[in-house]
Design an enzyme around this catalytic site. Structure first.
Site, PDB file in Angstrom:
ATOM      1  CE1 TYR A  75     -16.102 -98.299 -32.369  1.00  0.00           C
ATOM      2  CE2 TYR A  75     -15.247 -99.749 -34.195  1.00  0.00           C
ATOM      3  CZ  TYR A  75     -15.267 -98.608 -33.546  1.00  0.00           C
ATOM      4  OH  TYR A  75     -14.719 -97.538 -33.947  1.00  0.00           O
ATOM      5  CG  PHE A 127     -31.185 -80.838 -50.838  1.00  0.00           C
ATOM      6  CD1 PHE A 127     -32.389 -80.337 -50.636  1.00  0.00           C
ATOM      7  CD2 PHE A 127     -30.219 -81.169 -49.718  1.00  0.00           C
ATOM      8  CE1 PHE A 127     -32.742 -80.330 -49.544  1.00  0.00           C
ATOM      9  CE2 PHE A 127     -30.938 -81.194 -48.625  1.00  0.00           C
ATOM     10  CZ  PHE A 127     -32.170 -80.509 -48.210  1.00  0.00           C
ATOM     11  CB  THR A 128     -29.489 -76.996 -48.776  1.00  0.00           C
ATOM     12  OG1 THR A 128     -29.926 -77.989 -48.172  1.00  0.00           O
ATOM     13  CG2 THR A 128     -30.492 -75.925 -49.048  1.00  0.00           C
ATOM     14  CG  ASP A 218     -30.523 -87.311 -52.909  1.00  0.00           C
ATOM     15  OD1 ASP A 218     -31.049 -87.909 -51.791  1.00  0.00           O
ATOM     16  OD2 ASP A 218     -30.366 -85.905 -52.381  1.00  0.00           O
ATOM     17  CE  LYS A 261     -34.860 -85.520 -45.646  1.00  0.00           C
ATOM     18  NZ  LYS A 261     -33.688 -85.619 -44.916  1.00  0.00           N
ATOM     19  NE  ARG A 385     -35.426 -75.305 -47.897  1.00  0.00           N
ATOM     20  CZ  ARG A 385     -34.552 -76.176 -47.381  1.00  0.00           C
ATOM     21  NH1 ARG A 385     -34.656 -77.630 -47.541  1.00  0.00           N
ATOM     22  NH2 ARG A 385     -33.511 -75.521 -46.823  1.00  0.00           N
ATOM     23  CG  PHE A 451     -31.438 -73.060 -44.777  1.00  0.00           C
ATOM     24  CD1 PHE A 451     -30.436 -73.297 -45.692  1.00  0.00           C
ATOM     25  CD2 PHE A 451     -31.944 -74.164 -44.370  1.00  0.00           C
ATOM     26  CE1 PHE A 451     -29.878 -74.424 -45.968  1.00  0.00           C
ATOM     27  CE2 PHE A 451     -31.569 -75.562 -44.391  1.00  0.00           C
ATOM     28  CZ  PHE A 451     -30.406 -75.412 -45.245  1.00  0.00           C
TER      29      PHE A 451
END
Ligand code: F0G
Length: 460
Positions: A75, A127-128, A218, A261, A385, A451
């Site tokens: 943990y 970005f969303t 980002d 990614k 998009r 979306f």
């Protein structure tokens, strides 16, 4: 520099395969209707080649899988956390690490500790999830990307660049105190995976230093951005992607990462900061939303796979093959005159649905309709998009983005060149019958990030 006389062919071979279900046109027609013409709502087993996203869809290496077996599922204070911390420091150069279950977990914590009501967060295109977390924290996003980024035809090599004049205007109007940080994405997703140049980033750093404004990065696709700098920016052709990545990070004060990614894992992310005080606040908040600060919602084995994946992601041969495959697909489409965003970006091909379906207006959801049509043709799943992804402003109006795109996102190390051929063939077939494609009507609209779950019906 590495050998560039051979093609971009993959620097790996297959050790295991996953079998795919092949579907008929009738099966796909039914699946599409059941999914309300939203490719997010299709069952993955009904999909042949899945280009919905490059997020969490990579094939891990044998080393990463071996790392999974080395998970220390404690943990607190897992060995894998300390390994990840060391890798983040070594590869990216950031000081303090907070693991999160994925990118948006990091965005949530960052937004809550840095943004006050009424703040403005300038960024190189929205970005969303990033913008939504900024808004939920009481802030407002302002786009400061160069105009070229909104033009799919413009071939400027660094369409991720910031327009410093736009930033200056925002500062003049609101004062630097209203700007907690500038939000900079590498390989700008919504612009088509377009890179920011090192020169632009350096200028931005100078400018923000003058105004005492932080830059938060980002870094979801930072290695792909670094590859484009190596290929296209003066002075970088002999510098490794690894060193370019580190230089990019050095001009920023912290970062959010969706490790699903670039970093080649199926789940995971982190927030990393250079400022101890901010880190302390984030470390306190992570226990509310994600888990203890040494696991942040992840199993030890996931952190281990991430640590190993980060190392693999900045290898020159890896990234050259990764982007090489994307460019291979894009060039096939361009040869058939399919309108795509240029230059070809790092993580996928973005088809310009406004040009592909000029007979549809934006409120007939051309990109959504095109994504549905591609699936129907071949079982290839892509993503809208455009206006659906852009959502609504706080006053209820649609954002109406200039870019109305279908993203053919290529997972890392998953598909072959023959798969790329099948995808291109399908895009060409649909292009040839484009005048017969009709638009869609939205019949269900969720409140946040519509979306993902919106449903549509076909217009006659
Ligand atoms: N930032 C960028 C640039 C992204 O592309 C994503 C995710 C996130 C943040 C959020 O990270 O999904 O791990 O919570 N993009 C995915 C995509 C969903 O398909 O482009 P996450």
């Amino acid at each position: 520099m590495k050998n560039t006389t051979r093609s971009w062919a993959e620097p790996y071979k297959m050790k295991m395969v996953e079998l795919l279900k092949m579907t008929t046109n009738a099966q796909r027609k039914k699946a599409l209707k059941d999914a309300g013409y939203n490719t997010f709502l299709l069952k993955s087993e009904d999909v042949y080649i899945d280009l919905l996203t490059d997020s969490g869809t990579a094939a891990m290496s044998d080393r990463q899988w071996a790392g999974m077996m080395m998970g220390d599922e404690a943990y607190a204070g897992s060995r894998n956390y300390y390994h990840l911390e060391e890798v983040v420091k070594n590869v990216y150069g950031y000081k303090y690490l907070i693991p999160t279950h994925q990118g948006r977990g990091a965005e949530n914590i960052l937004s809550q500790i840095m943004i006050k009501k009424g703040d403005i967060i300038p960024g190189n295109m929205y970005f969303t999830t990033t913008r939504l977390h900024q808004e939920l924290a009481g802030g407002k996003f302002e786009d400061i990307i160069i105009d070229e980024a909104h033009d799919p035809e413009n071939e400027f090599p660094f369409k991720g660049n910031v327009d410093l004049n736009k930033l200056e205007k925002i500062i003049k109007k609101n004062g630097a105190k209203k700007i907690p940080y500038v939000s900079i994405a590498t390989s700008v997703n919504m612009a088509g995976g377009q890179p920011i140049s090192m020169q632009n980033l350096k200028e931005l750093r100078k400018f923000t230093n003058k105004h005492h404004i932080k830059i938060i990065h980002d870094m979801t696709r930072v290695a792909e951005n670094a590859y484009f700098i190596q290929q296209k920016e003066n002075g970088y052709s002999n510098i490794s992607v690894k060193n370019i990545v580190k230089e990019i990070c050095s001009y920023t004060d912290g970062a959010t990462m969706s490790a699903k990614k670039d970093a080649l894992v199926n789940i995971g992310g982190f927030l990393t900061l250079n400022d101890w005080k901010l880190f302390e606040e984030a470390r306190n908040l992570v226990v509310v939303y994600e888990g203890l600060h040494t696991y942040g919602g992840l199993a030890g084995r996931d952190m281990e796979a991430m640590a190993i994946g980060i190392g693999e992601s900045v290898d020159d041969d890896h990234i050259r093959a990764r982007v090489g495959q994307v460019i291979y697909l894009g060039e096939k489409m361009m040869a058939h005159h399919i309108p795509i965003v240029k230059p070809i970006g790092g993580h996928g091909i973005f088809v310009d649905a406004k040009k592909f379906l000029p007979h549809l207006s934006q409120d007939q959801y051309p990109a959504q309709a095109l994504a549905a049509e591609i699936y129907l043709d071949s079982g290839v799943r892509t993503m809208e998009r455009g206006i659906v992804s852009a959502g609504r402003k706080s006053n209820g109006e649609n954002y109406n983005p200039k870019l109305e795109l279908v993203r053919f996102t290529i997972p890392r190390r998953v598909y072959t060149q023959a798969h790329m051929d099948v995808i291109a063939e399908s895009a060409c077939r649909v292009f040839d019958k484009r005048s017969k494609i009709t638009g869609l009507k939205m019949i269900y609209e969720p409140k946040y990030l519509r979306f993902f779950q919106a449903r549509f019906e076909k217009l006659k």
